[in-house]
Design an enzyme around this catalytic site. Structure first.
Site, short mmCIF file in Angstrom:
data_model
loop_
_atom_site.label_atom_id
_atom_site.label_comp_id
_atom_site.label_asym_id
_atom_site.label_seq_id
_atom_site.Cartn_x
_atom_site.Cartn_y
_atom_site.Cartn_z
CB CYS A 3 16.05 -61.62 52.26
SG CYS A 3 14.38 -60.97 52.09
CG HIS A 45 16.14 -56.59 53.54
ND1 HIS A 45 15.40 -57.73 53.32
CD2 HIS A 45 16.39 -56.54 54.87
CE1 HIS A 45 15.22 -58.35 54.48
NE2 HIS A 45 15.81 -57.64 55.43
CG HIS A 99 5.38 -59.06 52.33
ND1 HIS A 99 6.23 -59.31 53.39
CD2 HIS A 99 4.35 -59.91 52.49
CE1 HIS A 99 5.72 -60.27 54.15
NE2 HIS A 99 4.57 -60.64 53.63
#
Length: 113
Positions: A3, A45, A99
């Site tokens: 990632c 994550h 995000h």
């Protein structure tokens, strides 16, 4: 894990970091859509908004508080700014790590597109 945003949070991929703490990292977007375009990512994550659990409520609130701080620090708080979280490809999400986009420094139109 492969990632990009995890690697930025870990410091193994460079980014123009503007803020970091134990929960989030914020950096300038490499493809800005406004004079001020920051990304605030969680160190944890989480692929999409759909993957949030009730335990992540404080983290998401901290992301928003960080955006507010960055807006003030970048002199766009009073003029106005926009916060965006895209969820999945149909909404424009291209990196599957939670995000928040902070956009400002110009007049933003509605609807966004």
């Amino acid at each position: 894990m492969d990632c990009l945003f995890c690697k930025i949070a870990q410091g193994t991929v460079p980014a123009e970091i503007v803020y970091q703490d134990d929960q989030v990292v914020a950096f300038n977007d490499i493809n800005p859509h406004a004079p001020q375009h920051k990304l605030i990512i969680s160190r944890k994550h989480i692929a999409t908004l759909n993957d949030l659990s009730a335990d992540d409520t404080t983290l998401v609130g901290h992301m928003v508080q960080t955006a507010k701080l960055l807006a003030r620090n970048n002199n766009i708080a009073e003029e106005g700014y926009r916060l965006v979280i895209n969820c999945n490809p149909g909404a424009g999400q291209t990196v599957f790590h939670l995000h928040l986009h902070l956009l400002g420094g110009r007049r933003l139109v509605w609807p966004p597109g």
